[in-house]
Design an enzyme around this catalytic site. Structure first.
Site, PDB file in Angstrom:
ATOM      1  N   HIS A   1      -7.050  -1.905  10.140  1.00  0.00           N
ATOM      2  CA  HIS A   1      -8.407  -2.427   9.955  1.00  0.00           C
ATOM      3  C   HIS A   1      -9.069  -2.569  11.337  1.00  0.00           C
ATOM      4  O   HIS A   1      -9.433  -3.687  11.732  1.00  0.00           O
ATOM      5  CB  HIS A   1      -8.369  -3.804   9.272  1.00  0.00           C
ATOM      6  CG  HIS A   1      -7.599  -3.859   7.987  1.00  0.00           C
ATOM      7  ND1 HIS A   1      -7.069  -5.026   7.483  1.00  0.00           N
ATOM      8  CD2 HIS A   1      -7.290  -2.881   7.100  1.00  0.00           C
ATOM      9  CE1 HIS A   1      -6.453  -4.772   6.337  1.00  0.00           C
ATOM     10  NE2 HIS A   1      -6.559  -3.479   6.080  1.00  0.00           N
TER      11      HIS A   1
ATOM     12  N   HIS B   1     -12.997  -1.928   3.560  1.00  0.00           N
ATOM     13  CA  HIS B   1     -11.580  -2.200   3.787  1.00  0.00           C
ATOM     14  C   HIS B   1     -11.107  -1.839   5.195  1.00  0.00           C
ATOM     15  O   HIS B   1     -10.801  -2.725   5.987  1.00  0.00           O
ATOM     16  CB  HIS B   1     -10.782  -1.444   2.705  1.00  0.00           C
ATOM     17  CG  HIS B   1      -9.314  -1.697   2.748  1.00  0.00           C
ATOM     18  ND1 HIS B   1      -8.489  -1.456   1.687  1.00  0.00           N
ATOM     19  CD2 HIS B   1      -8.499  -2.149   3.741  1.00  0.00           C
ATOM     20  CE1 HIS B   1      -7.253  -1.777   1.998  1.00  0.00           C
ATOM     21  NE2 HIS B   1      -7.237  -2.189   3.248  1.00  0.00           N
TER      22      HIS B   1
ATOM     23  N   HIS C   1      -2.236   3.074   8.545  1.00  0.00           N
ATOM     24  CA  HIS C   1      -3.389   2.368   7.956  1.00  0.00           C
ATOM     25  C   HIS C   1      -3.632   1.083   8.732  1.00  0.00           C
ATOM     26  O   HIS C   1      -2.695   0.323   8.990  1.00  0.00           O
ATOM     27  CB  HIS C   1      -3.126   2.045   6.488  1.00  0.00           C
ATOM     28  CG  HIS C   1      -4.093   1.039   5.924  1.00  0.00           C
ATOM     29  ND1 HIS C   1      -5.453   1.256   5.912  1.00  0.00           N
ATOM     30  CD2 HIS C   1      -3.904  -0.194   5.405  1.00  0.00           C
ATOM     31  CE1 HIS C   1      -6.051   0.192   5.384  1.00  0.00           C
ATOM     32  NE2 HIS C   1      -5.134  -0.697   5.075  1.00  0.00           N
TER      33      HIS C   1
ATOM     34  N   GLU D   1       0.818  -1.222   0.000  1.00  0.00           N
ATOM     35  CA  GLU D   1       0.000   0.000   0.000  1.00  0.00           C
ATOM     36  C   GLU D   1       0.849   1.268   0.000  1.00  0.00           C
ATOM     37  O   GLU D   1       0.361   2.349   0.351  1.00  0.00           O
ATOM     38  CB  GLU D   1      -0.948   0.021   1.204  1.00  0.00           C
ATOM     39  CG  GLU D   1      -1.935  -1.112   1.283  1.00  0.00           C
ATOM     40  CD  GLU D   1      -2.958  -1.135   0.153  1.00  0.00           C
ATOM     41  OE1 GLU D   1      -2.838  -0.359  -0.815  1.00  0.00           O
ATOM     42  OE2 GLU D   1      -3.877  -1.964   0.244  1.00  0.00           O
TER      43      GLU D   1
HETATM   44 ZN   LIG Z   1      -5.618  -2.595   4.427  1.00  0.00          ZN
END
Ligand SMILES: [Zn+2]
Length: 214
Positions: free
Chosen positions: A98, A159, A96, A77
């Site tokens: 989740h 996501h 980033h 990413e």
């Molecule tokens: Zn991710």
């Protein structure tokens, strides 16, 4: 005083440990980056659990994503990180993850933008929902263009979430605030009602934020 590369490397490892300990990621999910004094970017590698990162696992890339130092591959990413740094010159760190409650909202297609919690408005403002983009492809960073300039954190449809700030402490704190707000939102949905603050009250909080944080 600006942190040294050594200190920044330690900050990335510390955020990785917190991200893992707080259950904001599973397996090798998530990624972290920060700008180094040299102007290059320090990013987490692909395929290593965030709680198990070691200094030598971290990868240094330039503004185009070319690897400059490190033995592992940078996170898949990295383009998302590059996009945020490009359009927000004030940003020095990107996180980033989740986090499960926030990601639940992202998967339900619900932004975290209701003016119901004073502290969230003070710390972060609205958390918008960016459209879906395939992870690890150039499509994903394009979806973030909706919100990069005017927000400091966003949900990513189906996501997870991304946050950023003037340093890693602020970027990580914003990720924690997003997940905390998602929990509060979820409770209001369980209780079956939300009592929104008035526009006047929101304006007063935004003014207070300006005086606290500039
Ligand atoms: Zn991710």
């Amino acid at each position: 005083m600006k942190p040294t590369e050594k200190q920044l490397r330690q900050q990335v490892l510390d955020v990785g440990k917190r991200m893992s300990a707080q259950g904001f990621v599973a397996a090798t999910d998530g990624n972290i980056s920060t700008r180094l004094p040299s102007g290059l970017l320090l990013v987490t590698p692909s395929g290593v659990p965030k709680g198990e990162l070691k200094d030598e696992d971290l990868v240094v890339v330039d503004d185009k994503g070319n690897k400059r130092f490190g033995r592992l591959k940078p996170t898949s990413e990295f383009r998302m990180h590059l996009k945020i740094y490009k359009f927000r010159p004030d940003v020095q760190a990107v996180v980033h993850a989740h986090p499960p409650i926030s990601t639940g909202f992202a998967c339900a297609g619900i932004p975290l933008d209701q003016p119901i919690a004073t502290e969230v408005i003070l710390q972060l403002g609205k958390v918008p929902l960016a459209p879906y983009g395939t992870p690890g492809t150039p499509e994903l960073p394009e979806t973030l263009m909706c919100c990069i300039r005017d927000h400091n954190a966003m949900l990513m449809a189906n996501h997870g979430a991304v946050s950023y700030g003037k340093d890693l402490k602020q970027a990580w704190g914003r990720m924690e605030t997003v997940e905390q707000f998602a929990k509060i939102m979820l409770v209001t949905k369980v209780l079956g009602q939300q009592k929104a603050l008035s526009d006047t009250d929101v304006a007063k909080i935004v003014a207070a934020r300006a005086s606290y944080f500039g």
